[in-house]
Each structure stands twice: as structure tokens, then as C-alpha cells.
Design an enzyme around this catalytic site. Structure first.
Site, PDB file in Angstrom:
ATOM      1  N   ARG A   1      36.522 -32.775  -4.711  1.00 53.72           N
ATOM      2  CA  ARG A   1      35.794 -32.879  -6.058  1.00 53.72           C
ATOM      3  C   ARG A   1      34.531 -32.495  -6.020  1.00 53.72           C
ATOM      4  NH1 ARG A   1      39.752 -32.113  -9.686  1.00 53.72           N
ATOM      5  NH2 ARG A   1      41.496 -33.802  -9.375  1.00 53.72           N
TER       6      ARG A   1
ATOM      7  N   ALA B   1      47.888 -34.890 -10.798  1.00 53.95           N
ATOM      8  CA  ALA B   1      47.585 -34.723 -12.132  1.00 53.95           C
ATOM      9  C   ALA B   1      47.345 -33.413 -12.445  1.00 53.95           C
ATOM     10  CB  ALA B   1      46.418 -35.559 -12.163  1.00 53.95           C
TER      11      ALA B   1
ATOM     12  N   GLU C   1      53.173 -29.997 -12.727  1.00 59.19           N
ATOM     13  CA  GLU C   1      52.143 -30.392 -11.917  1.00 59.19           C
ATOM     14  C   GLU C   1      52.635 -30.955 -10.593  1.00 59.19           C
ATOM     15  OE1 GLU C   1      48.996 -29.661 -11.829  1.00 59.19           O
ATOM     16  OE2 GLU C   1      48.829 -28.655 -13.678  1.00 59.19           O
TER      17      GLU C   1
ATOM     18  N   GLU D   1      52.023 -28.900  -7.364  1.00 60.83           N
ATOM     19  CA  GLU D   1      51.118 -29.531  -6.312  1.00 60.83           C
ATOM     20  C   GLU D   1      51.751 -30.269  -5.126  1.00 60.83           C
ATOM     21  OE1 GLU D   1      48.071 -32.130  -8.410  1.00 60.83           O
ATOM     22  OE2 GLU D   1      47.056 -30.466  -9.460  1.00 60.83           O
TER      23      GLU D   1
ATOM     24  N   GLU E   1      59.559 -26.686  -3.314  1.00 58.77           N
ATOM     25  CA  GLU E   1      58.687 -25.838  -2.794  1.00 58.77           C
ATOM     26  C   GLU E   1      57.246 -25.834  -3.748  1.00 58.77           C
ATOM     27  OE1 GLU E   1      57.381 -24.037   0.367  1.00 58.77           O
ATOM     28  OE2 GLU E   1      59.467 -24.358   0.103  1.00 58.77           O
TER      29      GLU E   1
END
Ligand SMILES: [Mg+2]
Length: 188
Positions: free
Chosen positions: A66, A78, A94, A98, A135
Site C-alpha cells: 500500500r 476487495a 473482484e 484477485e 484462474e
């Protein structure tokens, strides 16, 4: 006791920064006592965070750098809403993008407001169960590592300060407090 009117009324405003996903506004406002001041705040499109539980009690987590903090954080999967995208669609998208997982069962848990002092950001927390591997396909410029941690270990990580991200603390403790954690007693 009667509620007094605490409303602050917008007199005028200017968009001081129009970015890729945030917009920063500076508004002149009228306070309840009639005086004036300035409010600076960020308009945010909204987001979702997902508590994705495996049947064995582990939870899908991510390690991400971050940039504003200059370090990595352990956090829930998220992401931000795309234009006109319902929260549930964002949550499914998401999680897959992710982590590479799809989920058979989804439950909306709560809406949280992580930054009420200077942003209208709202994050919906979702529970995902019945996970199945597909995937992952990360966005360009997105780098993260997916982890599967025992649920109780993530709670311990909140307690000892290894997890501090707001949406992550809220999502995990919501499941701990109201669903009894990742135990088989949690509703399926
Ligand atoms: Mg993300």
C-alpha cells in the site's frame, strides 16, 4: 431529549482534483450556528470486501503493498465498484480477479464507512462460501499475493496488530461476532 439539527449546508464548492478514481472537493458550508467554514473531502465510487471461507476454516487473504504507507498489508480481497456495477457483481468479479476463486454461496453482511471525516466511501462486506478454484486475472498494475490463513489466526493478527486495515478488521470481526467465526456452526 430532542435531537438538535447538526446539518451542515453546502453554500458553494469546487472540484480541486479530478483523478482516476477519486475526486477531491472543497466546499464552503454553513454550520448549524450560522457560521461558515470549509470542508475538504474525497468522493469515492464505493467498494466491496469479501470474507471468503474455505470449508476447513481457512479464510482467503491477500498481501499487498500500500503505497501511501510504504509497506505491505494483510487484507481481505476487495475492490472498487465500476460504473453502475451492483455491489454483488463487484464482489464476484473482484474475488475471481484477485484470488482466482468463485463461490457457490454469497451473503451480504454489512455496509461500513471507513473514512467518514473526509470521504463518502462506503464498503459492503460480503461472506463467500463454497469456494472453487478457477484462474485469477489481476488488473494491469495490480500485484498481490494470495494467502489462506486459519480464521482464528486472522483474529489473533487483529489482536496483536499484524492486521490493521479497517475493512479487514471489520469484516473478520463481524464474522467472529455475529456468525461465531469460521466454525461449522456458521450458517451455510
Ligand atoms: Mg483490490
Amino acid at each position: 431529549m430532542k435531537d438538535s439539527d447538526l446539518t451542515e449546508r453546502r453554500l458553494s464548492g469546487e472540484l480541486v482534483y479530478d483523478g482516476r478514481f477519486i475526486r477531491v472537493w472543497r466546499d464552503a458550508v454553513r454550520l448549524p450556528d450560522g457560521s461558515a467554514t470549509v470542508r475538504e473531502y474525497v468522493r469515492h465510487p464505493g467498494a466491496v470486501a469479501i470474507v471468503a471461507l474455505f470449508d476447513d476454516g481457512r479464510v482467503l487473504m491477500e498481501r499487498q503493498h500500500r503505497f501511501p504507507h510504504g509497506r505491505d498489508f494483510i487484507e481481505l480481497p476487495a475492490g472498487k465498484l465500476e460504473a453502475n456495477e451492483p455491489h454483488f457483481e463487484t464482489a464476484k468479479r473482484e474475488l475471481l480477479e484477485e484470488t482466482g476463486y468463485v463461490a457457490a454461496e454469497w451473503t451480504r453482511l454489512a455496509l461500513i464507512h471507513p473514512t467518514i471525516a473526509y470521504s463518502d466511501e462506503g464498503i459492503e462486506l460480503w461472506l463467500a462460501r463454497g469456494l472453487e478454484k478457477r484462474e485469477a486475472k489481476l488488473d494491469t498494475g495490480e500485484f498481490l499475493e494470495v494467502l489462506a490463513l486459519p480464521f482464528e489466526e486472522t483474529v489473533a493478527m487483529i489482536r496483536d496488530g499484524r492486521i490493521t486495515d479497517g475493512k479487514t478488521v471489520a469484516g473478520l470481526l463481524w464474522v467472529k461476532a455475529f456468525l461465531g467465526g469460521a466454525s461449522p456452526a456458521a450458517p451455510r
